[in-house]
Design a protein around this motif. Structure first.
Motif, PDB file in Angstrom:
ATOM      1  N   LEU A  29      22.861   8.606 -18.727  1.00 15.32           N
ATOM      2  CA  LEU A  29      22.435   8.597 -17.334  1.00 15.32           C
ATOM      3  C   LEU A  29      23.661   8.663 -16.431  1.00 15.32           C
ATOM      4  O   LEU A  29      24.732   8.155 -16.786  1.00 15.32           O
ATOM      5  CB  LEU A  29      21.610   7.341 -17.067  1.00 15.32           C
ATOM      6  N   PRO A  30      23.532   9.272 -15.246  1.00 18.83           N
ATOM      7  CA  PRO A  30      24.695   9.483 -14.382  1.00 18.83           C
ATOM      8  C   PRO A  30      25.282   8.194 -13.796  1.00 18.83           C
ATOM      9  O   PRO A  30      26.420   8.179 -13.350  1.00 18.83           O
ATOM     10  CB  PRO A  30      24.168  10.399 -13.278  1.00 18.83           C
ATOM     11  N   GLN A  31      24.507   7.136 -13.773  1.00 22.84           N
ATOM     12  CA  GLN A  31      24.986   5.831 -13.333  1.00 22.84           C
ATOM     13  C   GLN A  31      24.143   4.758 -13.994  1.00 22.84           C
ATOM     14  O   GLN A  31      23.081   5.038 -14.544  1.00 22.84           O
ATOM     15  CB  GLN A  31      24.949   5.708 -11.812  1.00 22.84           C
ATOM     16  N   ARG A  32      24.627   3.524 -13.952  1.00 22.78           N
ATOM     17  CA  ARG A  32      23.892   2.418 -14.563  1.00 22.78           C
ATOM     18  C   ARG A  32      22.570   2.237 -13.818  1.00 22.78           C
ATOM     19  O   ARG A  32      22.523   2.344 -12.599  1.00 22.78           O
ATOM     20  CB  ARG A  32      24.709   1.130 -14.496  1.00 22.78           C
ATOM     21  N   VAL A  33      21.493   1.998 -14.600  1.00 22.90           N
ATOM     22  CA  VAL A  33      20.163   1.808 -14.021  1.00 22.90           C
ATOM     23  C   VAL A  33      19.628   0.444 -14.406  1.00 22.90           C
ATOM     24  O   VAL A  33      20.093  -0.189 -15.356  1.00 22.90           O
ATOM     25  CB  VAL A  33      19.173   2.908 -14.493  1.00 22.90           C
ATOM     26  N   ASN A  34      18.642  -0.002 -13.648  1.00 23.35           N
ATOM     27  CA  ASN A  34      17.935  -1.238 -13.974  1.00 23.35           C
ATOM     28  C   ASN A  34      16.752  -0.842 -14.857  1.00 23.35           C
ATOM     29  O   ASN A  34      15.719  -0.404 -14.372  1.00 23.35           O
ATOM     30  CB  ASN A  34      17.468  -1.929 -12.702  1.00 23.35           C
ATOM     31  N   GLU A  35      16.916  -0.965 -16.164  1.00 20.44           N
ATOM     32  CA  GLU A  35      15.887  -0.514 -17.094  1.00 20.44           C
ATOM     33  C   GLU A  35      14.589  -1.306 -16.989  1.00 20.44           C
ATOM     34  O   GLU A  35      13.540  -0.848 -17.426  1.00 20.44           O
ATOM     35  CB  GLU A  35      16.412  -0.521 -18.536  1.00 20.44           C
ATOM     36  N   HIS A  36      14.653  -2.493 -16.384  1.00 15.58           N
ATOM     37  CA  HIS A  36      13.451  -3.318 -16.254  1.00 15.58           C
ATOM     38  C   HIS A  36      12.511  -2.821 -15.156  1.00 15.58           C
ATOM     39  O   HIS A  36      11.358  -3.242 -15.091  1.00 15.58           O
ATOM     40  CB  HIS A  36      13.843  -4.774 -15.994  1.00 15.58           C
ATOM     41  N   THR A  37      12.983  -1.931 -14.312  1.00 21.13           N
ATOM     42  CA  THR A  37      12.140  -1.388 -13.247  1.00 21.13           C
ATOM     43  C   THR A  37      11.642   0.019 -13.583  1.00 21.13           C
ATOM     44  O   THR A  37      11.039   0.671 -12.739  1.00 21.13           O
ATOM     45  CB  THR A  37      12.918  -1.319 -11.918  1.00 21.13           C
ATOM     46  N   ALA A  38      11.887   0.483 -14.784  1.00 26.83           N
ATOM     47  CA  ALA A  38      11.536   1.855 -15.164  1.00 26.83           C
ATOM     48  C   ALA A  38      10.026   2.062 -15.188  1.00 26.83           C
ATOM     49  O   ALA A  38       9.260   1.163 -15.541  1.00 26.83           O
ATOM     50  CB  ALA A  38      12.113   2.185 -16.531  1.00 26.83           C
ATOM     51  N   SER A  39       9.630   3.280 -14.823  1.00 25.82           N
ATOM     52  CA  SER A  39       8.240   3.690 -14.971  1.00 25.82           C
ATOM     53  C   SER A  39       8.244   5.075 -15.608  1.00 25.82           C
ATOM     54  O   SER A  39       9.153   5.868 -15.384  1.00 25.82           O
ATOM     55  CB  SER A  39       7.527   3.716 -13.617  1.00 25.82           C
ATOM     56  N   ALA A  40       7.231   5.351 -16.421  1.00 27.88           N
ATOM     57  CA  ALA A  40       7.175   6.636 -17.119  1.00 27.88           C
ATOM     58  C   ALA A  40       5.766   7.192 -17.062  1.00 27.88           C
ATOM     59  O   ALA A  40       4.782   6.444 -17.134  1.00 27.88           O
ATOM     60  CB  ALA A  40       7.613   6.465 -18.572  1.00 27.88           C
ATOM     61  N   THR A  41       5.695   8.520 -16.921  1.00 28.08           N
ATOM     62  CA  THR A  41       4.414   9.219 -16.979  1.00 28.08           C
ATOM     63  C   THR A  41       4.558  10.397 -17.925  1.00 28.08           C
ATOM     64  O   THR A  41       5.650  10.932 -18.114  1.00 28.08           O
ATOM     65  CB  THR A  41       3.982   9.731 -15.589  1.00 28.08           C
ATOM     66  N   TYR A  42       3.433  10.783 -18.522  1.00 28.59           N
ATOM     67  CA  TYR A  42       3.414  11.939 -19.423  1.00 28.59           C
ATOM     68  C   TYR A  42       2.157  12.730 -19.126  1.00 28.59           C
ATOM     69  O   TYR A  42       1.045  12.212 -19.221  1.00 28.59           O
ATOM     70  CB  TYR A  42       3.437  11.467 -20.875  1.00 28.59           C
ATOM     71  N   ASN A  43       2.341  13.985 -18.731  1.00 23.04           N
ATOM     72  CA  ASN A  43       1.208  14.811 -18.340  1.00 23.04           C
ATOM     73  C   ASN A  43       1.477  16.262 -18.738  1.00 23.04           C
ATOM     74  O   ASN A  43       2.508  16.823 -18.366  1.00 23.04           O
ATOM     75  CB  ASN A  43       0.997  14.694 -16.824  1.00 23.04           C
ATOM     76  N   ASN A  44       0.566  16.841 -19.506  1.00 26.86           N
ATOM     77  CA  ASN A  44       0.658  18.248 -19.921  1.00 26.86           C
ATOM     78  C   ASN A  44       1.999  18.595 -20.569  1.00 26.86           C
ATOM     79  O   ASN A  44       2.590  19.631 -20.276  1.00 26.86           O
ATOM     80  CB  ASN A  44       0.389  19.181 -18.740  1.00 26.86           C
ATOM     81  N   GLY A  45       2.506  17.719 -21.427  1.00 25.64           N
ATOM     82  CA  GLY A  45       3.732  18.004 -22.155  1.00 25.64           C
ATOM     83  C   GLY A  45       5.013  17.711 -21.405  1.00 25.64           C
ATOM     84  O   GLY A  45       6.099  18.005 -21.891  1.00 25.64           O
ATOM     85  N   VAL A  46       4.900  17.127 -20.211  1.00 27.15           N
ATOM     86  CA  VAL A  46       6.090  16.820 -19.407  1.00 27.15           C
ATOM     87  C   VAL A  46       6.212  15.302 -19.250  1.00 27.15           C
ATOM     88  O   VAL A  46       5.323  14.650 -18.719  1.00 27.15           O
ATOM     89  CB  VAL A  46       6.028  17.493 -18.017  1.00 27.15           C
ATOM     90  N   LEU A  47       7.326  14.768 -19.733  1.00 33.56           N
ATOM     91  CA  LEU A  47       7.635  13.346 -19.611  1.00 33.56           C
ATOM     92  C   LEU A  47       8.516  13.148 -18.395  1.00 33.56           C
ATOM     93  O   LEU A  47       9.478  13.887 -18.183  1.00 33.56           O
ATOM     94  CB  LEU A  47       8.385  12.862 -20.859  1.00 33.56           C
ATOM     95  N   GLU A  48       8.179  12.143 -17.586  1.00 31.41           N
ATOM     96  CA  GLU A  48       8.988  11.822 -16.422  1.00 31.41           C
ATOM     97  C   GLU A  48       9.256  10.329 -16.425  1.00 31.41           C
ATOM     98  O   GLU A  48       8.328   9.519 -16.472  1.00 31.41           O
ATOM     99  CB  GLU A  48       8.249  12.228 -15.145  1.00 31.41           C
ATOM    100  N   VAL A  49      10.535   9.953 -16.405  1.00 36.79           N
ATOM    101  CA  VAL A  49      10.944   8.550 -16.401  1.00 36.79           C
ATOM    102  C   VAL A  49      11.761   8.312 -15.139  1.00 36.79           C
ATOM    103  O   VAL A  49      12.706   9.060 -14.859  1.00 36.79           O
ATOM    104  CB  VAL A  49      11.782   8.187 -17.649  1.00 36.79           C
ATOM    105  N   VAL A  50      11.388   7.266 -14.389  1.00 35.55           N
ATOM    106  CA  VAL A  50      12.057   6.975 -13.123  1.00 35.55           C
ATOM    107  C   VAL A  50      12.684   5.584 -13.209  1.00 35.55           C
ATOM    108  O   VAL A  50      12.025   4.618 -13.610  1.00 35.55           O
ATOM    109  CB  VAL A  50      11.063   7.039 -11.939  1.00 35.55           C
ATOM    110  N   PHE A  51      13.958   5.505 -12.825  1.00 30.32           N
ATOM    111  CA  PHE A  51      14.701   4.243 -12.822  1.00 30.32           C
ATOM    112  C   PHE A  51      15.234   3.978 -11.422  1.00 30.32           C
ATOM    113  O   PHE A  51      15.542   4.909 -10.678  1.00 30.32           O
ATOM    114  CB  PHE A  51      15.938   4.319 -13.735  1.00 30.32           C
ATOM    115  N   GLU A  52      15.403   2.683 -11.106  1.00 28.67           N
ATOM    116  CA  GLU A  52      16.162   2.310  -9.917  1.00 28.67           C
ATOM    117  C   GLU A  52      17.609   2.130 -10.342  1.00 28.67           C
ATOM    118  O   GLU A  52      17.869   1.617 -11.430  1.00 28.67           O
ATOM    119  CB  GLU A  52      15.641   0.989  -9.346  1.00 28.67           C
ATOM    120  N   PRO A  53      18.548   2.541  -9.494  1.00 30.24           N
ATOM    121  CA  PRO A  53      19.947   2.284  -9.843  1.00 30.24           C
ATOM    122  C   PRO A  53      20.188   0.785  -9.917  1.00 30.24           C
ATOM    123  O   PRO A  53      19.585   0.007  -9.179  1.00 30.24           O
ATOM    124  CB  PRO A  53      20.729   2.904  -8.673  1.00 30.24           C
TER     125      PRO A  53
END
Length: 133
Positions: A99-123
């Motif tokens: 990852l380009p910078q350290r993230v807070n992994e405890h705030t992560a959210s992930a979605t998976y739709n039609n073969g596309v995974l999206e994971v969002v983190f707060e720095p």
């Protein structure tokens, strides 16, 4: 009908790289093969794409995982690296993404739709100073 070389413009380049790699490794037992049909079975292949989008408020990782069921995806993050492990009948994906910078992994959210995974983190917030006594 004659094959038009413009259909696959990088074939000559890949063949030349294969030849040079095989020559460099003395050819006999170590043949390098850049055949795209084989790369898809060895982790993230030619049909998978990973993008990282960074803003002040979030880090977003988007990965294509074609043919994978949601229940077959495992995600792990240590704050600096996201590991995506997934499998289908035809592919096994196992990728470590820095990852380009350290993230807070405890705030992560992930979605998976039609073969596309999206994971969002707060720095991650700035690390706290440690006082030396």
């Amino acid at each position: 009908m004659r094959r038009d070389d413009r259909d696959e413009p990088f074939d000559d380049l890949f063949r030349e790289i294969e030849r040079m790699m095989n020559e460099m490794m003395n050819g006999a037992d170590a043949n390098v093969n850049f055949d795209s049909a084989n790369t898809a079975e060895n982790g993230f292949g030619m049909d998978t794409h990973v993008d990282i989008h960074e803003t002040d408020s979030e880090i977003r990782v988007v990965a294509d995982l074609p043919g994978v069921e949601k229940d077959h995806i495992d995600l792990e993050c240590d704050g600096k690296t996201l590991t995506i492990s997934a499998g289908s009948d035809h592919h096994q994906y196992d990728e470590r993404i820095s990852l380009p910078q350290r993230v807070n992994e405890h705030t992560a959210s992930a979605t998976y739709n039609n073969g596309v995974l999206e994971v969002v983190f707060e720095p991650a917030k700035e690390s706290s100073d440690i006082s030396l006594e």
